[in-house]
Design a protein around this motif. Structure first.
Motif, short mmCIF file in Angstrom:
data_model
loop_
_atom_site.label_atom_id
_atom_site.label_comp_id
_atom_site.label_asym_id
_atom_site.label_seq_id
_atom_site.Cartn_x
_atom_site.Cartn_y
_atom_site.Cartn_z
N SER A 129 -3.28 -4.87 2.78
CA SER A 129 -2.19 -4.48 1.59
C SER A 129 -2.78 -5.60 0.43
O SER A 129 -2.41 -5.46 -0.75
CB SER A 129 -0.99 -5.09 1.98
N HIS A 130 -3.27 -6.54 0.63
CA HIS A 130 -4.10 -7.63 -0.23
C HIS A 130 -5.18 -6.93 -1.07
O HIS A 130 -5.24 -7.51 -2.16
CB HIS A 130 -4.33 -8.99 0.34
N ILE A 131 -5.71 -5.92 -0.52
CA ILE A 131 -6.91 -5.19 -1.04
C ILE A 131 -6.32 -4.40 -2.12
O ILE A 131 -6.93 -4.12 -3.15
CB ILE A 131 -7.80 -4.81 0.06
N PHE A 132 -5.34 -3.30 -1.58
CA PHE A 132 -5.22 -2.46 -2.46
C PHE A 132 -3.64 -2.28 -3.04
O PHE A 132 -3.30 -1.59 -3.96
CB PHE A 132 -4.92 -1.10 -1.32
N LEU A 133 -3.15 -3.59 -2.99
CA LEU A 133 -2.08 -3.70 -3.78
C LEU A 133 -2.05 -5.12 -4.66
O LEU A 133 -2.97 -6.17 -4.24
CB LEU A 133 -0.58 -4.07 -2.77
N PRO A 134 -1.50 -5.36 -5.94
CA PRO A 134 -1.39 -6.65 -6.46
C PRO A 134 -0.82 -7.77 -5.57
O PRO A 134 0.08 -7.48 -4.41
CB PRO A 134 -0.64 -6.26 -7.61
N ILE A 135 -0.86 -8.87 -5.85
CA ILE A 135 -0.78 -9.81 -4.89
C ILE A 135 0.84 -9.93 -4.79
O ILE A 135 1.33 -10.36 -3.84
CB ILE A 135 -1.37 -11.30 -5.40
N PHE A 136 1.59 -9.79 -6.04
CA PHE A 136 3.06 -9.98 -6.00
C PHE A 136 3.65 -8.97 -5.07
O PHE A 136 4.68 -9.25 -4.25
CB PHE A 136 3.66 -9.86 -7.24
N ILE A 189 5.56 -9.26 -1.13
CA ILE A 189 6.79 -8.64 -0.46
C ILE A 189 6.69 -8.33 0.98
O ILE A 189 7.60 -8.08 1.65
CB ILE A 189 7.10 -7.40 -1.56
N LEU A 190 5.52 -7.58 1.21
CA LEU A 190 5.40 -7.21 2.66
C LEU A 190 5.47 -8.18 3.39
O LEU A 190 6.34 -8.30 4.54
CB LEU A 190 3.97 -6.79 2.80
N ILE A 191 4.89 -9.61 3.24
CA ILE A 191 4.98 -10.53 3.85
C ILE A 191 6.53 -11.09 4.14
O ILE A 191 6.83 -11.64 5.37
CB ILE A 191 4.17 -11.88 3.28
N VAL A 192 7.27 -11.21 3.06
CA VAL A 192 8.60 -11.63 3.17
C VAL A 192 9.41 -10.68 4.05
O VAL A 192 10.15 -11.17 4.73
CB VAL A 192 9.08 -11.83 1.64
N THR A 227 9.72 -1.68 9.89
CA THR A 227 9.42 -2.56 8.90
C THR A 227 8.16 -2.42 8.27
O THR A 227 7.91 -2.39 7.20
CB THR A 227 10.08 -3.69 9.23
N PHE A 228 7.08 -2.80 9.05
CA PHE A 228 5.76 -2.65 8.36
C PHE A 228 5.41 -1.57 8.06
O PHE A 228 4.85 -1.61 6.91
CB PHE A 228 4.88 -3.15 9.57
N TYR A 229 5.39 -0.54 8.64
CA TYR A 229 4.61 0.70 8.21
C TYR A 229 5.43 1.36 6.89
O TYR A 229 4.60 1.98 6.08
CB TYR A 229 4.58 1.61 9.24
N LEU A 230 6.84 1.48 6.82
CA LEU A 230 7.43 1.96 5.84
C LEU A 230 7.48 1.19 4.71
O LEU A 230 7.26 1.65 3.55
CB LEU A 230 9.08 2.12 6.24
N THR A 231 7.31 -0.02 4.85
CA THR A 231 7.26 -1.00 3.83
C THR A 231 5.77 -1.02 2.98
O THR A 231 5.64 -0.80 1.76
CB THR A 231 7.43 -2.47 4.06
N VAL A 232 4.68 -0.92 3.86
CA VAL A 232 3.30 -0.68 3.16
C VAL A 232 3.50 0.84 2.60
O VAL A 232 2.88 0.71 1.64
CB VAL A 232 2.25 -0.56 4.33
N LEU A 233 4.07 1.72 2.98
CA LEU A 233 4.07 2.92 2.40
C LEU A 233 4.80 2.86 1.19
O LEU A 233 4.23 3.48 -0.02
CB LEU A 233 4.62 4.14 3.41
N SER A 254 5.74 -16.72 12.56
CA SER A 254 6.17 -17.45 11.21
C SER A 254 4.99 -18.17 10.63
O SER A 254 4.74 -18.22 9.25
CB SER A 254 7.31 -18.23 11.44
N ALA A 255 4.26 -19.03 11.54
CA ALA A 255 3.19 -19.61 11.12
C ALA A 255 2.01 -18.96 10.69
O ALA A 255 1.33 -19.12 9.50
CB ALA A 255 2.33 -20.45 12.21
N LYS A 256 1.82 -17.49 11.34
CA LYS A 256 0.87 -16.64 10.96
C LYS A 256 1.14 -16.26 9.49
O LYS A 256 0.30 -16.08 8.61
CB LYS A 256 0.55 -15.63 11.87
#
Length: 306
Positions: free
Chosen positions: A92-99, A103-106, A155-161, A300-302
């Motif tokens: 996600s950090h490669i193919f998406l802007p940082i901002f 959102i994925l991390i949050v 949460t993960f896959y739908l958010t990335v999509l 949470s730490a990761k």
């Protein structure tokens, strides 16, 4: 004429959008998710799913489960392990802007916290906690309701999509892709049943909660989150202080629940007995509440590192 003094350029304030334009599809999905969770948590439905799940698990684990089948199920389930999530975050950090990547991390942080919170409040055991007629493939010692794998998968896959579709303005084949991803997430959840670590209602409720988290962060509040994170590349966003406070608040709440559970709400002694007799890694077992607390802290730490 004297030299003109250049006025200091002040950073433009973040203007939140006045309204959302996410449409009715997320609202419909949210309503269906809430309705499904309410139905599954009805005592009669809950008991029925639990009984049928245990019957299936006992039959499958004692009849068909082998090292090769368990290896295959672990491979499918492993896409939601630490390596799969780490690879997805890097992707996600490669193919998406940082901002948008933030959102994925949050979203993942909120999903992990809600999962741990519900687990430590409901205090529902995994199948091998409450039944000693089978042995699971791999023992995980935190609470079982709702399923963390099922919830995180949705949460993960739908958010990335959603973030990729929004970034590259993809419209063609979007709903088919969503359908295939939802089917994949259900498949991941079903592998947890065959491995003997979750029951059907734990999987389905985890699926529903994951969908609710995704809808709130990636549809209802997506424009607000994008606006809040827009200044991240220039260091002009004060939003990080709020995110840091959110992480700390999550951990404090989990610590509070851990102390309440270990002091006032002890688990049935049969759980410890079954864990010790059925789990090859029982030497690592401390307590169910400790494992839930440790899972929250480690995840949470990761996520905080990203």
């Amino acid at each position: 004429m004297g030299k003109r003094q250049k006025a200091k350029q002040k950073p433009k304030p973040v203007v939140l959008p006045s309204k959302n334009t996410f449409g009715w599809t997320p609202i419909l999905a949210l309503a269906l998710s809430l309705l499904s969770i309410m139905i599954l948590c009805h005592p009669a439905v809950f008991a029925f799913c639990r009984q049928k799940s245990l019957e299936f698990i006992i039959f499958y684990r004692n009849t068909y489960a082998t090292k090769s089948t368990d290896k295959m199920m672990n491979f499918i389930s492993g896409f939601l392990g630490k390596y799969g999530l780490a690879a997805g975050v890097v992707f996600s950090h490669i193919f998406l802007p940082i901002f948008r990547a933030q959102i994925l991390i949050v979203t993942l942080a909120i999903s992990v916290f809600t999962n741990t919170l519900i687990k430590m409040v409901v205090k529902d055991g995994r199948p091998f906690f409450i039944n000693d007629e089978f042995s699971p493939d791999k023992c995980e010692f935190e609470y079982g309701f709702p399923s963390g794998h099922s919830q995180t998968a949705v949460t993960f896959y739908l958010t990335v999509l959603t973030l990729l579709f929004r970034e590259y303005n993809i419209q063609r084949g979007k709903y088919i892709t969503y359908f295939l991803v939802v089917f994949w997430c259900l498949t991941v959840g079903m592998t947890r049943i065959t491995l003997g670590v979750h029951t059907l209602e734990q999987i389905l409720v985890g699926f529903g909660i994951g969908l609710i988290v995704h809808i709130f962060t990636c549809h209802i509040y997506l424009e607000q989150l994008e606006a809040a994170f827009k200044g991240i590349e220039t260091g002009r966003t004060p939003f990080f202080s709020k995110i840091f406070f959110m992480y700390i608040s999550f951990d404090i709440i989990v610590i509070f629940l851990y102390n309440v559970n270990t002091t006032f709400l002890s688990n049935p002694p049969e759980w410890t007995k079954n864990i010790m007799s059925q789990c090859s890694n029982s030497n690592k077992y401390v307590s169910v509440d400790y494992e839930s607390l440790n899972k929250q802290f480690s995840t949470s730490a990761k996520l905080g590192c990203y």
